[in-house]
Design a protein around this motif. Structure first.
Motif, short mmCIF file in Angstrom:
data_model
loop_
_atom_site.label_atom_id
_atom_site.label_comp_id
_atom_site.label_asym_id
_atom_site.label_seq_id
_atom_site.Cartn_x
_atom_site.Cartn_y
_atom_site.Cartn_z
N TYR A 76 0.83 -1.21 0.00
CA TYR A 76 0.00 0.00 0.00
C TYR A 76 0.86 1.26 0.00
O TYR A 76 0.49 2.26 -0.62
N THR A 77 2.02 1.22 0.64
CA THR A 77 2.94 2.36 0.61
C THR A 77 3.43 2.61 -0.81
O THR A 77 3.51 3.76 -1.25
N SER A 78 3.71 1.52 -1.55
CA SER A 78 4.23 1.68 -2.91
C SER A 78 3.17 2.23 -3.87
O SER A 78 3.50 2.77 -4.92
N ILE A 79 1.89 2.11 -3.52
CA ILE A 79 0.83 2.71 -4.35
C ILE A 79 0.96 4.23 -4.32
O ILE A 79 0.85 4.91 -5.35
N LEU A 80 1.21 4.76 -3.13
CA LEU A 80 1.29 6.21 -2.96
C LEU A 80 2.64 6.78 -3.38
O LEU A 80 2.74 7.95 -3.73
N HIS A 81 3.69 5.95 -3.33
CA HIS A 81 5.05 6.39 -3.66
C HIS A 81 5.68 5.35 -4.57
O HIS A 81 6.59 4.63 -4.16
N PRO A 82 5.21 5.26 -5.82
CA PRO A 82 5.72 4.21 -6.71
C PRO A 82 7.16 4.48 -7.14
O PRO A 82 7.59 5.62 -7.24
N THR A 83 7.88 3.38 -7.36
CA THR A 83 9.23 3.46 -7.90
C THR A 83 9.28 2.58 -9.12
O THR A 83 9.11 1.38 -8.98
N PRO A 84 9.45 3.07 -10.28
CA PRO A 84 9.58 4.49 -10.62
C PRO A 84 8.20 5.16 -10.72
O PRO A 84 7.21 4.47 -10.93
N PRO A 85 8.15 6.49 -10.52
CA PRO A 85 6.89 7.19 -10.76
C PRO A 85 6.64 7.27 -12.26
O PRO A 85 7.56 7.02 -13.03
N PRO A 86 5.49 7.62 -12.73
CA PRO A 86 4.28 8.02 -12.03
C PRO A 86 3.45 6.80 -11.62
O PRO A 86 3.76 5.67 -11.98
N THR A 87 2.39 7.07 -10.89
CA THR A 87 1.48 6.01 -10.50
C THR A 87 0.39 5.86 -11.55
O THR A 87 -0.09 6.85 -12.11
N PHE A 88 0.03 4.63 -11.83
CA PHE A 88 -1.07 4.36 -12.75
C PHE A 88 -2.22 3.66 -12.03
O PHE A 88 -3.18 3.26 -12.66
N SER A 89 -2.13 3.51 -10.71
CA SER A 89 -3.19 2.86 -9.94
C SER A 89 -4.41 3.77 -9.87
O SER A 89 -4.29 4.99 -9.89
N ARG A 90 -5.59 3.15 -9.77
CA ARG A 90 -6.83 3.92 -9.76
C ARG A 90 -7.79 3.43 -8.69
O ARG A 90 -7.87 2.23 -8.40
N ALA A 91 -8.55 4.37 -8.13
CA ALA A 91 -9.62 4.08 -7.18
C ALA A 91 -10.94 4.16 -7.94
O ALA A 91 -11.12 5.02 -8.81
N ILE A 92 -11.85 3.25 -7.61
CA ILE A 92 -13.19 3.27 -8.16
C ILE A 92 -14.11 3.73 -7.04
O ILE A 92 -14.16 3.09 -5.98
N LEU A 93 -14.78 4.86 -7.25
CA LEU A 93 -15.55 5.50 -6.19
C LEU A 93 -17.03 5.56 -6.55
O LEU A 93 -17.40 5.57 -7.72
N TRP A 94 -17.87 5.64 -5.50
CA TRP A 94 -19.32 5.71 -5.68
C TRP A 94 -19.86 6.81 -4.79
O TRP A 94 -19.60 6.84 -3.58
N SER A 95 -20.63 7.73 -5.37
CA SER A 95 -21.26 8.81 -4.61
C SER A 95 -22.67 8.39 -4.23
O SER A 95 -23.35 7.70 -5.00
N ALA A 96 -23.13 8.84 -3.07
CA ALA A 96 -24.47 8.49 -2.59
C ALA A 96 -25.55 9.03 -3.51
O ALA A 96 -26.57 8.39 -3.71
N SER A 97 -25.32 10.19 -4.09
CA SER A 97 -26.33 10.80 -4.95
C SER A 97 -25.64 11.49 -6.11
O SER A 97 -24.72 12.28 -5.90
N PRO A 98 -26.09 11.24 -7.34
CA PRO A 98 -25.45 11.91 -8.47
C PRO A 98 -25.73 13.40 -8.51
O PRO A 98 -24.97 14.17 -9.07
N SER A 99 -26.82 13.85 -7.87
CA SER A 99 -27.18 15.26 -7.94
C SER A 99 -26.40 16.12 -6.94
O SER A 99 -26.26 17.31 -7.14
N SER A 100 -25.93 15.51 -5.86
CA SER A 100 -25.18 16.30 -4.87
C SER A 100 -23.99 15.51 -4.35
O SER A 100 -23.94 15.14 -3.17
N PRO A 101 -22.98 15.25 -5.21
CA PRO A 101 -21.83 14.46 -4.78
C PRO A 101 -20.96 15.15 -3.74
O PRO A 101 -20.19 14.49 -3.06
N GLU A 102 -21.09 16.47 -3.59
CA GLU A 102 -20.23 17.18 -2.65
C GLU A 102 -20.71 17.09 -1.20
O GLU A 102 -20.00 17.49 -0.29
N THR A 103 -21.90 16.58 -0.92
CA THR A 103 -22.40 16.53 0.45
C THR A 103 -21.67 15.48 1.28
O THR A 103 -21.41 15.70 2.45
N THR A 104 -21.33 14.36 0.69
CA THR A 104 -20.53 13.35 1.38
C THR A 104 -19.44 12.87 0.42
O THR A 104 -19.64 12.84 -0.79
N ALA A 105 -18.33 12.49 1.01
CA ALA A 105 -17.23 11.99 0.18
C ALA A 105 -17.64 10.68 -0.48
O ALA A 105 -18.33 9.87 0.13
#
Length: 182
Positions: A76-105
């Motif tokens: 998990y440390t190497s995800i944030l500080h890859p050797t060599p950079p850059p990082t190509f790892s990705r997070a898949i995220l889900w918002s509670a509501s498409p109309s107001s994604p800024e209310t909760t992370a």
């Protein structure tokens, strides 16, 4: 990789944010065989981002739940500080509501962890991308989210070329993981 010269410049110059709502689908009369998009639209509640420090705890839980191996903290440390950079790892995220994604992370529902390696026999002239883990919670499968994450990674490779270009990618799949093998 881009071999024709047009695709990478179009993709790299456009807005690659996966958090914006998808554009409306063209009507059948507007579609032509030559119509292409850099990224197919994803579910309006989904987004793809680089993996941030705030995602690591949830990624550890999801990996422990879905994978047969336990990764050490150094993974998990190497995800944030890859050797060599850059990082190509990705997070898949889900918002509670498409109309107001800024209310909760958004909640992390999966991730793709990658590592750049020297290609065997290439003697530093080329690199390869190893997909170390690809996880997605089962309620969110078959929505195109893993494909969107992989597309985001491929776009990042084209838009941020390395000194030793990435010419291939690979992954290992557990032999009993039928979905993964498909």
């Amino acid at each position: 990789r881009d071999r024709g010269g047009d695709w990478s410049s179009d993709v790299c110059s456009s807005d690659l944010s996966a958090t914006a709502p998808p554009p409306p689908a063209p009507s059948p009369s507007q579609q032509t065989p030559s119509t292409t998009t850099a990224h197919p639209p994803i579910h309006p509640q989904a987004s793809i981002s680089k993996i941030l420090p705030s995602h690591i705890a949830a990624l550890k839980r999801i990996n422990a739940l879905l994978l047969c191996i336990t990764y050490p903290d150094s993974f998990y440390t190497s995800i944030l500080h890859p050797t060599p950079p850059p990082t190509f790892s990705r997070a898949i995220l889900w918002s509670a509501s498409p109309s107001s994604p800024e209310t909760t992370a958004p909640t992390l529902i999966g991730g793709v962890v990658c590592r750049v390696e020297e290609s065997p026999g290439a003697a530093g002239a080329a690199s390869q991308l190893y997909i170390q883990s690809l996880t997605l919670l089962s309620p969110y499968r078959h929505l195109g989210l893993a494909s969107a994450a992989l597309s985001s990674i491929l776009t990042a490779i084209v838009c941020a070329p390395l000194e030793a270009p990435i010419t291939s990618l690979y992954a290992h799949v557990w032999t009993e993981n039928i979905e993964g093998l498909e």
